[in-house]
Write a protein that holds these residues in place. Structure first.
Motif, short mmCIF file in Angstrom:
data_model
loop_
_atom_site.label_atom_id
_atom_site.label_comp_id
_atom_site.label_asym_id
_atom_site.label_seq_id
_atom_site.Cartn_x
_atom_site.Cartn_y
_atom_site.Cartn_z
N MET A 111 0.87 -1.19 -0.08
CA MET A 111 0.16 -0.41 -0.35
C MET A 111 0.98 1.22 -0.59
O MET A 111 0.35 1.97 -1.04
N ALA A 112 2.03 1.05 1.01
CA ALA A 112 2.94 2.19 0.54
C ALA A 112 4.04 2.63 -0.48
O ALA A 112 3.26 3.99 -1.10
N ILE A 113 3.81 1.19 -1.20
CA ILE A 113 5.02 2.23 -2.51
C ILE A 113 3.66 2.73 -3.54
O ILE A 113 3.89 2.94 -4.14
N ASN A 114 3.12 0.95 -3.54
CA ASN A 114 1.81 1.55 -5.00
C ASN A 114 0.97 2.24 -5.01
O ASN A 114 0.76 2.75 -6.13
N VAL A 115 0.28 2.75 -3.28
CA VAL A 115 -0.50 3.93 -3.63
C VAL A 115 -0.16 5.26 -2.71
O VAL A 115 0.63 6.16 -3.11
N THR A 116 0.40 4.93 -1.64
CA THR A 116 0.98 6.52 -0.76
C THR A 116 1.65 7.46 -1.59
O THR A 116 2.19 7.93 -0.93
N ALA A 117 2.88 6.34 -1.96
CA ALA A 117 3.54 7.33 -2.49
C ALA A 117 3.06 8.28 -3.81
O ALA A 117 4.10 9.37 -3.91
N LEU A 118 2.27 7.23 -4.66
CA LEU A 118 2.16 8.65 -6.16
C LEU A 118 1.03 9.10 -5.26
O LEU A 118 1.23 10.71 -5.53
N LEU A 119 0.58 9.82 -3.83
CA LEU A 119 -0.49 10.30 -3.23
C LEU A 119 0.26 11.26 -2.86
O LEU A 119 0.64 13.32 -2.94
N LEU A 168 -7.17 11.96 -8.06
CA LEU A 168 -6.11 12.23 -8.82
C LEU A 168 -6.93 13.38 -10.45
O LEU A 168 -6.35 14.77 -9.94
N ALA A 169 -7.13 13.24 -10.89
CA ALA A 169 -7.93 13.87 -11.87
C ALA A 169 -9.09 14.29 -11.95
O ALA A 169 -9.07 15.66 -12.56
N PHE A 170 -9.66 13.53 -10.85
CA PHE A 170 -11.21 14.47 -10.96
C PHE A 170 -10.53 16.23 -10.09
O PHE A 170 -10.82 16.87 -10.49
N GLU A 171 -9.61 15.93 -8.76
CA GLU A 171 -9.05 17.34 -7.94
C GLU A 171 -8.36 17.88 -8.69
O GLU A 171 -8.21 18.89 -8.43
N LEU A 172 -7.56 17.18 -9.66
CA LEU A 172 -6.34 18.27 -9.90
C LEU A 172 -6.41 18.92 -11.15
O LEU A 172 -5.67 19.72 -11.87
N ALA A 173 -7.74 18.51 -12.22
CA ALA A 173 -8.28 18.69 -13.45
C ALA A 173 -7.87 20.72 -13.33
O ALA A 173 -7.00 20.91 -14.43
N LEU A 175 -5.95 22.27 -11.78
CA LEU A 175 -4.91 23.12 -11.93
C LEU A 175 -3.71 22.52 -13.56
O LEU A 175 -3.30 22.94 -13.96
N GLY A 176 -4.74 22.07 -14.48
CA GLY A 176 -4.13 22.05 -15.62
C GLY A 176 -3.41 20.72 -15.39
O GLY A 176 -3.02 19.97 -16.03
N ILE A 177 -3.69 19.57 -14.76
CA ILE A 177 -3.06 18.57 -14.06
C ILE A 177 -3.66 16.57 -14.82
O ILE A 177 -5.12 16.78 -14.48
N HIS A 178 -3.46 16.07 -15.71
CA HIS A 178 -4.37 14.96 -15.98
C HIS A 178 -3.29 13.92 -15.73
O HIS A 178 -2.21 13.99 -15.34
N CYS A 179 -4.06 12.87 -15.45
CA CYS A 179 -4.37 11.57 -14.84
C CYS A 179 -4.75 10.78 -15.58
O CYS A 179 -5.48 10.64 -15.11
N ASN A 180 -4.30 9.43 -15.32
CA ASN A 180 -5.33 8.37 -15.72
C ASN A 180 -3.38 6.57 -14.97
O ASN A 180 -2.94 7.20 -14.84
N ALA A 181 -4.70 6.35 -15.45
CA ALA A 181 -4.15 4.78 -14.79
C ALA A 181 -3.61 3.90 -16.07
O ALA A 181 -4.71 3.69 -17.38
#
Ligand SMILES: NC(=O)c1ccc[n+]([C@@H]2O[C@H](COP(=O)([O-])OP(=O)(O)OC[C@H]3O[C@@H](n4cnc5c(N)ncnc54)[C@H](OP(=O)(O)O)[C@@H]3O)[C@@H](O)[C@H]2O)c1
Length: 281
Positions: A111-119, A168-173, A175-181
């Motif tokens: 969880m730390a490396i795969n998820v929390t690190a990206l946050l 991230l996509a929803f909240e950072l759009a 700010l001009g940031i695009h996020c996908n997986a």
């Protein structure tokens, strides 16, 4: 070159899929920040290969399990690089095994490396990415929404990663940031050696993919590069499945056995050949 003048951070970019993504982004014009955990020689070799393409590299060791190391990595990027256009979170961890024997260390580390690190990286780096209309890509796995033996630890964490990418996509759009997986099926890298029977994973891919082969790191690299271009800007908060079609469905003949299977497959092949011949006329 579609990424000329851009700078991309690829976590776990030193080998496997991360290396293929780093090389492809570099071929497409980006300078590359490589992160790795412990194998400095491989990271240095990958940096040399990227520089041979005429690109610049920065190589930063950081164990993404450790929040202090993440802070250090982001500080180095701010101070030593000063620009960020693309963040590919590719590094991952997980223990293979029975869910009843899953240790808390493995579960928490995944969880730390795969998820929390990206946050945490996004929290530190969003202002830089926002300044550049940046892109964030999370590397996921079809094990997030399909179930595979021994895979619970990684699969569950990847489901969380996909959800994080949507938020991230929803909240950072704004700010001009695009996020996908990008959700991958099996890809031939050292990571597959952690399966108890890696050749069973190869056989699975060869049988289930209509392309009849195992995935290669390069199969994902161009997709990630495309998702980081303005041409993909209307794709927002999606998980793009790239698995050679293995999750599409079944050829029921694969479930036959012995001679019956051989005969049925031969008959199917002959029918296909004659159908193609007819279509040619
Ligand atoms: N291979 C597959 O079949 C497959 C399928 C679906 C999804 N994926 C996903 O694709 C991504 C890449 O997988 P891969 O097969 O290329 O993996 P890999 O060959 O095992 O490479 C892992 C990379 O991540 C780095 N790394 C590992 N732990 C780290 C940590 N704690 N902090 C920072 N870096 C760390 C490694 O650096 P060091 O060498 O220094 O340790 C290495 O550069 C992962 O997110 C994986 O879940 C893979």
């Amino acid at each position: 070159m579609k990424h000329a003048g851009k700078i991309a951070l690829v976590t776990g970019g030193s080998r496997g899929i991360g290396k293929a993504i780093s090389m492809r982004l570099a071929e497409d014009g980006a300078d590359i920040i490589l992160n790795y955990k412990k194998d400095s020689a491989t990271a240095a070799e990958t940096a040399r290969e990227i520089e041979a393409l005429g690109r610049k590299t920065w190589v930063f060791q950081a164990d993404l399990k450790d929040d202090k190391a993440i802070r250090g990595l982001c500080k180095s990027i701010k101070q030593e690089v000063g620009q960020l256009d693309i963040l590919v979170h590719n590094a991952a961890f997980g223990t293979m095994g029975n869910i009843l024997r899953m240790g808390l260390y493995s579960w928490n580390a995944a969880m730390a490396i795969n998820v929390t690190a990206l946050l945490r990286m996004t929290q530190h780096l969003a202002p830089m990415l926002g300044d550049r209309n940046g892109h964030i890509i999370g590397l996921s796995s079809i094990g997030a929404d399909m179930t595979f033996s021994e895979y619970a630890c990684i699969g569950v964490s990847k489901a969380a990663l996909e959800s994080l990418c949507r938020y991230l996509a929803f909240e950072l759009a704004p700010l001009g940031i695009h996020c996908n997986a990008v959700s991958a099926g099996p890809i031939k890298t050292r990571a597959l050696d952690w399966f108890q029977y890696p050749h069973a994973v190869d056989n699975y891919s060869e049988v289930k993919s209509p392309l009849s082969r195992v995935g290669r790191p390069k199969d994902l690299a161009g997709i990630v590069s495309f998702l980081c271009t303005p041409d993909a800007d209307w794709i927002v908060g999606q998980t793009l499945r790239a698995d050679g079609g293995i999750s599409m469905g079944e050829n029921f003949l694969d479930w036959l056995e012995g001679d019956e299977k051989t005969e049925a497959k031969a008959k199917q092949a002959t029918e296909w050949e004659s159908a193609v011949e007819r279509a040619r006329k």
